[in-house]
Design a protein around this motif. Structure first.
Motif, mmCIF file in Angstrom:
data_model
loop_
_atom_site.group_PDB
_atom_site.id
_atom_site.type_symbol
_atom_site.label_atom_id
_atom_site.label_comp_id
_atom_site.label_asym_id
_atom_site.label_seq_id
_atom_site.Cartn_x
_atom_site.Cartn_y
_atom_site.Cartn_z
ATOM 1 N N PRO A 195 6.105 -7.963 3.157
ATOM 2 C CA PRO A 195 5.850 -7.754 4.590
ATOM 3 C C PRO A 195 7.020 -7.141 5.342
ATOM 4 N N SER A 196 8.228 -7.553 5.026
ATOM 5 C CA SER A 196 9.387 -6.999 5.734
ATOM 6 C C SER A 196 9.557 -5.514 5.444
ATOM 7 N N ALA A 197 9.286 -5.102 4.223
ATOM 8 C CA ALA A 197 9.379 -3.685 3.865
ATOM 9 C C ALA A 197 8.282 -2.886 4.556
ATOM 10 N N LEU A 198 7.082 -3.420 4.582
ATOM 11 C CA LEU A 198 5.984 -2.728 5.252
ATOM 12 C C LEU A 198 6.276 -2.568 6.741
ATOM 13 N N ALA A 199 6.892 -3.575 7.343
ATOM 14 C CA ALA A 199 7.250 -3.484 8.758
ATOM 15 C C ALA A 199 8.315 -2.414 8.980
ATOM 16 N N GLU A 200 9.270 -2.325 8.073
ATOM 17 C CA GLU A 200 10.300 -1.290 8.170
ATOM 18 C C GLU A 200 9.676 0.103 8.072
ATOM 19 N N ALA A 201 8.766 0.268 7.118
ATOM 20 C CA ALA A 201 8.099 1.554 6.957
ATOM 21 C C ALA A 201 7.294 1.924 8.196
ATOM 22 N N GLU A 202 6.669 0.938 8.816
ATOM 23 C CA GLU A 202 5.876 1.189 10.020
ATOM 24 C C GLU A 202 6.769 1.651 11.173
ATOM 25 N N ARG A 203 7.930 1.038 11.313
ATOM 26 C CA ARG A 203 8.857 1.453 12.375
ATOM 27 C C ARG A 203 9.334 2.879 12.137
ATOM 28 N N TRP A 204 9.654 3.187 10.885
ATOM 29 C CA TRP A 204 10.082 4.548 10.567
ATOM 30 C C TRP A 204 8.981 5.551 10.856
ATOM 31 N N ALA A 205 7.742 5.221 10.509
ATOM 32 C CA ALA A 205 6.629 6.141 10.739
ATOM 33 C C ALA A 205 6.458 6.430 12.223
ATOM 34 N N ALA A 206 6.644 5.418 13.065
ATOM 35 C CA ALA A 206 6.523 5.619 14.513
ATOM 36 C C ALA A 206 7.629 6.531 15.030
ATOM 37 N N ASP A 207 8.863 6.305 14.575
ATOM 38 C CA ASP A 207 9.975 7.172 14.990
ATOM 39 C C ASP A 207 9.764 8.594 14.489
ATOM 40 N N PRO A 267 1.527 5.905 11.122
ATOM 41 C CA PRO A 267 1.528 4.526 11.633
ATOM 42 C C PRO A 267 0.146 3.880 11.519
ATOM 43 N N GLY A 268 0.104 2.716 10.900
ATOM 44 C CA GLY A 268 -1.149 1.985 10.752
ATOM 45 C C GLY A 268 -2.050 2.476 9.633
ATOM 46 N N GLU A 269 -1.751 3.634 9.074
ATOM 47 C CA GLU A 269 -2.540 4.210 7.976
ATOM 48 C C GLU A 269 -4.049 4.151 8.256
ATOM 49 N N PRO A 270 -4.512 4.656 9.402
ATOM 50 C CA PRO A 270 -5.933 4.497 9.749
ATOM 51 C C PRO A 270 -6.895 5.242 8.842
ATOM 52 N N GLU A 271 -6.429 6.273 8.146
ATOM 53 C CA GLU A 271 -7.346 7.065 7.321
ATOM 54 C C GLU A 271 -7.209 6.791 5.826
ATOM 55 N N THR A 272 -6.483 5.743 5.458
ATOM 56 C CA THR A 272 -6.371 5.442 4.031
ATOM 57 C C THR A 272 -7.701 4.948 3.471
ATOM 58 N N LEU A 273 -7.941 5.249 2.219
ATOM 59 C CA LEU A 273 -9.101 4.728 1.501
ATOM 60 C C LEU A 273 -8.700 3.620 0.531
ATOM 61 N N ALA A 274 -7.440 3.212 0.589
ATOM 62 C CA ALA A 274 -6.967 2.183 -0.340
ATOM 63 C C ALA A 274 -7.650 0.849 -0.113
ATOM 64 N N ALA A 275 -7.934 0.528 1.128
ATOM 65 C CA ALA A 275 -8.520 -0.780 1.428
ATOM 66 C C ALA A 275 -10.010 -0.832 1.120
ATOM 67 N N THR A 276 -10.715 0.299 1.305
ATOM 68 C CA THR A 276 -12.162 0.307 1.084
ATOM 69 C C THR A 276 -12.529 0.767 -0.318
ATOM 70 N N LEU A 277 -11.804 1.730 -0.847
ATOM 71 C CA LEU A 277 -11.989 2.249 -2.194
ATOM 72 C C LEU A 277 -13.481 2.439 -2.532
ATOM 73 N N PRO A 278 -14.123 3.416 -1.892
ATOM 74 C CA PRO A 278 -15.548 3.653 -2.165
ATOM 75 C C PRO A 278 -15.787 3.956 -3.642
#
Length: 364
Positions: free
Chosen positions: A267-279, A200-211
């Protein structure tokens, strides 16, 4: 069956507690091409493959069916490529669409010329298989206690490092800053984030920062049930993306796969994936607790859609479970594990409870 096993980290020949081991290895010491799909079969409840059950969802399946009307035309990757770029806040030039994550590993093996390639194990075996198939020697870094990463365990002269996050099969999520610490001039760090959308939230992804020097590989297979379609992508610096594109066949990603990539970035797909990750997180924690209460060692702090277990004669347990109609993933084909390890997918509560009941019948 003897269940007198510890819940502290086990000491085995392949994963020693408290340290990491490094060294070269033979290509034939384990079957690098064995994957979870080889474990499943007719009549077996599938705990071996880590694809989200009940997928693809109806809305995505409808989009895929509609895409068949456009098969006469050559695939146009531009809309999907732009969608991926928007989803991660990257430039379009930093995105390459691939026929699943597996193709990305092959392209890297073709395009790069590492002097010393280091693979952090246990992890998905296709990166090592692809490197070996391209003629590269592979240096294995076998993680020790709880399979957490110590950047100092990676040889300083390694100019290519591959690691999963969260890692298949251990389900360990490494801190982003720990992986980023592997980067240095002259080194390419490849991070397999195929299971990152389980977090949930993908806090450790490097996709956004891409060092600088970091390559991120993502897959749509697991969350969206697209193993048979093959859809994934690479995020990297534009110069490397160009090199990978040169190694890729023309029209490598089909029109239906491009439609899926674009749709799953909405956005709707990302929201669905987030709900699934929490469950998933809640049920995974419950299942891990149940298994631990039975005396099994479960790799702690699991964050992906599966658990990694240690037990005596895990291969024998696997065979007995198959007789009872349950398929689990053997662990001995992952470098760094061995015959006392299993990987078990996390399903819904009722299905997980049925597996627990079957284990109970075995005295576990």
């Amino acid at each position: 069956m003897d269940t007198s096993m510890r819940t502290d980290p086990p000491r085995t020949d392949s994963a020693r507690v408290g340290s990491a081991r490094t060294g070269s290895a033979r290509a034939d010491d384990v079957d690098l091409r064995h994957h979870g799909d080889a474990e499943v079969g007719s009549g077996l409840v599938d705990f071996a493959v880590n694809v989200r059950p009940g997928t693809p969802p109806a809305w995505l399946a409808e989009r895929l069916r509609a895409s068949v009307a456009d098969l006469a035309a050559y695939p146009d990757p531009r809309p999907a490529r732009s969608a991926v770029a928007r989803r991660h806040g990257r430039a379009v030039e930093e995105v390459l669409l691939t026929s699943g994550a597996a193709e990305a590993f092959v392209l890297l093996a073709r395009a790069l010329r590492p002097r010393r390639a280091a693979i952090v194990h246990p992890q998905f075996t296709e990166p090592e298989a692809a490197l070996r198939a391209a003629g590269h020697a592979v240096h294995r870094v076998i993680l020790g206690k709880d399979f957490t990463l110590d950047p100092d365990a990676v040889p300083r002269d390694a100019d290519l490092v591959v690691i999963g996050n969260p890692t298949n099969p251990t389900s360990v999520l490494h801190p982003a800053e720990t992986i980023a610490a592997l980067a240095r001039p002259g080194r390419t760090v490849v991070v397999d984030e195929a299971f990152m959308d389980c977090v949930p939230g993908e806090p450790e992804t490097l996709a956004a920062t891409l060092p600088p020097g970091v390559v991120v590989i993502r897959s749509l297979t697991k969350t969206w049930g697209l193993a048979g379609l093959r859809a994934g992508y690479v995020l990297a610096e534009p110069a490397l993306i160009e090199r990978l594109a040169e190694a890729q066949p023309l029209w490598a990603v089909s029109t239906p796969a491009l439609v899926a990539i674009q749709a799953c970035c909405e956005p709707s797909a990302l929201a669905e994936a987030e709900r699934w990750a929490a469950d998933l997180a809640a049920e995974r924690e419950r299942l891990a607790g149940e298994l631990t209460a039975r005396g099994l060692y479960v790799v702690p702090r699991a964050r992906a859609s599966f658990l990694c277990l240690n037990m005596p004669d895990a291969l024998g347990v696997r065979a007995l479970l198959r007789e009872r109609g349950y398929a689990v993933r053997r662990g001995d084909t992952f470098p760094g594990l061995g015959p006392d390890w299993l990987r078990v997918a996390v399903r819904d509560r009722a299905t997980n409870d049925a597996l627990l009941e079957a284990l109970g019948e075995l005295g576990i």
